[in-house]
Design a protein around this motif. Structure first.
Motif, PDB file in Angstrom:
ATOM      1  N   ARG A   5       0.840  -1.199   0.000  1.00  0.00           N
ATOM      2  CA  ARG A   5       0.000   0.000   0.000  1.00  0.00           C
ATOM      3  C   ARG A   5       0.877   1.252   0.000  1.00  0.00           C
ATOM      4  NH1 ARG A   5      -2.036  -3.047   4.267  1.00  0.00           N
ATOM      5  NH2 ARG A   5      -3.935  -4.218   3.801  1.00  0.00           N
ATOM      6  N   ASN A   6       0.725   2.050  -1.032  1.00  0.00           N
ATOM      7  CA  ASN A   6       1.381   3.367  -1.118  1.00  0.00           C
ATOM      8  C   ASN A   6       2.895   3.272  -0.912  1.00  0.00           C
ATOM      9  OD1 ASN A   6      -1.432   4.039   0.769  1.00  0.00           O
ATOM     10  ND2 ASN A   6      -1.248   4.811  -1.310  1.00  0.00           N
ATOM     11  N   THR A   8       6.554   3.874  -1.438  1.00  0.00           N
ATOM     12  CA  THR A   8       7.366   4.927  -2.038  1.00  0.00           C
ATOM     13  C   THR A   8       8.796   4.777  -1.545  1.00  0.00           C
ATOM     14  OG1 THR A   8       5.496   6.467  -2.142  1.00  0.00           O
ATOM     15  CG2 THR A   8       7.706   7.422  -2.260  1.00  0.00           C
ATOM     16  N   ASN A  19       4.384   5.693  -4.857  1.00  0.00           N
ATOM     17  CA  ASN A  19       3.012   5.426  -4.424  1.00  0.00           C
ATOM     18  C   ASN A  19       2.446   4.161  -5.068  1.00  0.00           C
ATOM     19  OD1 ASN A  19       0.874   6.235  -2.761  1.00  0.00           O
ATOM     20  ND2 ASN A  19      -0.241   7.110  -4.495  1.00  0.00           N
ATOM     21  N   SER A  21       0.800   0.530  -5.184  1.00  0.00           N
ATOM     22  CA  SER A  21      -0.104  -0.324  -4.407  1.00  0.00           C
ATOM     23  C   SER A  21      -0.530  -1.514  -5.258  1.00  0.00           C
ATOM     24  CB  SER A  21      -1.348   0.443  -3.952  1.00  0.00           C
ATOM     25  OG  SER A  21      -1.019   1.492  -3.070  1.00  0.00           O
ATOM     26  N   GLY A  55       5.220   3.800   3.278  1.00  0.00           N
ATOM     27  CA  GLY A  55       4.092   2.966   2.916  1.00  0.00           C
ATOM     28  C   GLY A  55       4.037   1.708   3.766  1.00  0.00           C
ATOM     29  N   ARG A 205       6.041   4.336 -11.249  1.00  0.00           N
ATOM     30  CA  ARG A 205       4.596   4.384 -11.062  1.00  0.00           C
ATOM     31  C   ARG A 205       3.925   3.209 -11.757  1.00  0.00           C
ATOM     32  NH1 ARG A 205       4.317  10.690 -12.658  1.00  0.00           N
ATOM     33  NH2 ARG A 205       5.022  11.577 -10.686  1.00  0.00           N
TER      34      ARG A 205
END
Length: 284
Positions: A5-6, A8, A19, A21, A55, A205
């Protein structure tokens, strides 16, 4: 089995993973795909808690940071760059890593060696092994404690085509046996052969999360089919495909046709129904 989750990861001002997930179900194989520098290896190292990160990562409900020892017992790792001792034999290497893993004395390596086809190499020194055999040895080390999860970082990057195919066969058999896998790769062919889901990374990303058979549609790729035909079949092929509104042109001893994602089969069916014989084809 795995929840990210998230996630980074920054190196100074540079953001290697931004970010990110995703989740991985038990028994699923998930590929991190992208060009060099996309963030694949950094994400893998964060999963292994080798880098500090922002994260959350949980593995089978365990926090990868706070419960790292428990998480490591669940994970086998195959790195891209191997660092075995060349003067040790295969047997000595397995015994060495078994002791590091604190496996009981008298551990029977026979089933693992047979599964990975290493039995005949047990007395060979690591320095004498081919790249493919060294990679199988790395997989054997990762599987010593029979972990439910395998994480692999570009596992076939340094292998030739034959060794790569043999290694992928082993990975498919492990997946069929129920192993959960996360692996990074920039080879599309091994992703389509092994992955249930593909996570395409660009500049750290996540840009696509899809099954391999939906990548073309998600990315809006256009495919070119080169069809090799008998001379008598070229004009009928051109007429048939033009009649379907497909961009087609003559190309040497056949035709070239541009197709939208998922339409390759439509081209071949149309020519078959029109009685046009196709000798061979290639895809670009």
């Amino acid at each position: 089995m795995i929840e990210v989750r998230n996630l980074t990861k920054r190196f100074g001002r540079f953001t290697a993973v931004d970010n990110l997930s995703f989740s991985v179900r038990e028994g699923q194989a998930v590929a991190l795909w992208g060009a060099n520098g996309a963030g694949k290896t950094t994400a893998v190292r964060c999963l292994l808690n080798l880098f500090p990160y922002e994260g959350e990562i949980t593995v089978n409900g365990l926090d990868a940071r706070r419960q790292s020892k428990e998480v490591r017992r669940l994970v086998g790792f195959v790195p891209q760059e191997l660092s075995f001792h060349d003067d040790m034999t295969v047997a000595e290497t397995l015994v060495f890593y078994a002791r590091l893993r604190k496996l009981p004395g008298g551990y029977d390596f026979t089933p693992l060696l047979e599964q990975l086809r290493l039995t005949t190499h047990i007395r060979h020194r690591v320095g004498e092994l081919s790249g493919g055999l060294k990679q199988r040895l790395a997989l054997a080390v990762a599987l010593l404690s029979d972990p439910p999860i395998l994480i692999l970082d570009e596992p076939t990057a340094s292998l030739d085509i034959r060794s790569r195919e043999e290694f992928l066969i082993l990975l498919r058999s492990l997946k069929q046996a129920g192993k959960t896998m996360v692996f990074s790769s920039h080879h599309l062919e091994e992703i389509t052969a092994l992955a249930d889901r593909v996570l395409l990374l660009e500049d750290g990303r996540l840009v696509v999360d899809a099954p391999p058979d939906q990548l073309e549609r998600q990315l809006n790729w256009e495919t070119t089919l080169h069809l090799y035909l008998p001379e008598a079949g070229i004009d009928p092929a051109l007429q048939t495909l033009e009649g379907l509104g497909m961009p087609v042109s003559r190309n040497g001893r056949g035709v070239r046709v541009h197709v939208t994602p998922g339409a390759k089969g439509k081209v071949l069916r149309a020519l078959h129904d029109a009685g046009v014989e196709v000798d061979d084809f290639s895809i670009e």
